[in-house]
Design an enzyme around this catalytic site. Sequence first.
Site, mmCIF file in Angstrom:
data_model
loop_
_atom_site.group_PDB
_atom_site.id
_atom_site.type_symbol
_atom_site.label_atom_id
_atom_site.label_comp_id
_atom_site.label_asym_id
_atom_site.label_seq_id
_atom_site.Cartn_x
_atom_site.Cartn_y
_atom_site.Cartn_z
ATOM 1 N N HIS A 5 0.830 -1.203 0.000
ATOM 2 C CA HIS A 5 0.000 0.000 0.000
ATOM 3 C C HIS A 5 0.866 1.255 0.000
ATOM 4 C CE1 HIS A 5 0.515 -0.720 4.423
ATOM 5 N NE2 HIS A 5 0.764 0.572 4.399
ATOM 6 N N ARG A 9 -1.343 10.859 4.770
ATOM 7 C CA ARG A 9 -1.933 11.464 5.975
ATOM 8 C C ARG A 9 -2.986 12.464 5.517
ATOM 9 N NH1 ARG A 9 3.517 10.854 7.179
ATOM 10 N NH2 ARG A 9 3.861 9.586 9.031
ATOM 11 N N GLU A 56 -3.670 3.513 1.880
ATOM 12 C CA GLU A 56 -3.936 3.646 3.317
ATOM 13 C C GLU A 56 -4.058 5.131 3.636
ATOM 14 O OE1 GLU A 56 -1.596 3.302 7.586
ATOM 15 O OE2 GLU A 56 -0.815 2.187 5.871
ATOM 16 N N ASN A 60 -4.583 11.358 11.875
ATOM 17 C CA ASN A 60 -4.097 11.595 13.234
ATOM 18 C C ASN A 60 -5.066 12.571 13.878
ATOM 19 O OD1 ASN A 60 -1.525 10.082 13.283
ATOM 20 N ND2 ASN A 60 -1.027 11.439 11.590
ATOM 21 N N HIS A 74 3.113 11.965 -6.891
ATOM 22 C CA HIS A 74 1.704 11.671 -7.124
ATOM 23 C C HIS A 74 1.447 10.178 -7.057
ATOM 24 C CE1 HIS A 74 3.646 11.444 -11.129
ATOM 25 N NE2 HIS A 74 2.846 10.387 -11.290
ATOM 26 N N GLU A 122 -2.463 11.088 -10.817
ATOM 27 C CA GLU A 122 -2.304 11.074 -12.268
ATOM 28 C C GLU A 122 -3.144 9.945 -12.850
ATOM 29 O OE1 GLU A 122 1.235 10.820 -15.627
ATOM 30 O OE2 GLU A 122 1.584 9.944 -13.657
#
Length: 131
Positions: A5, A9, A56, A60, A74, A122
């Site tokens: 993965h 964030r 993923e 936070n 990207h 992209e």
Amino acid sequence: MRLLHTMLRVGNLQKSIEFYTQVLGMKLLRQKDYPAGEFTLAFLGYGDEENNTVLELTYNWGVESYDLGKGYGHIAIEVPDVYETAAAIKAAGGKIIREAGPMNAGTTIIAFAEDPDGYQIEFIGENHIRK
């Protein structure tokens, strides 16, 4: 070995999940809160984690934005038709930051969108590697 993965964030998990599922057509595969660490993870993709590389999203708790820096580039997604994909993203309320067309140093058709946190995605036409 295989690539599992890519982690991003995000400042608003629900808004990001909506973008990746409703605008880009991914499926939310799993989501879990980690109260002891004060974060939530959400895994999304176009197929199951056992056979596909997924995305993923890490939220936070209490952090609303991040400095993306100059090193990140990207995410690339292969699509059947870049022009149709860009139009569909715009129609779904997504932000296209580079319209569909040939890349500046070649003939491969590409387009770029931006997610709610400013990460770039992209879109490349199918069979681009063989061209």
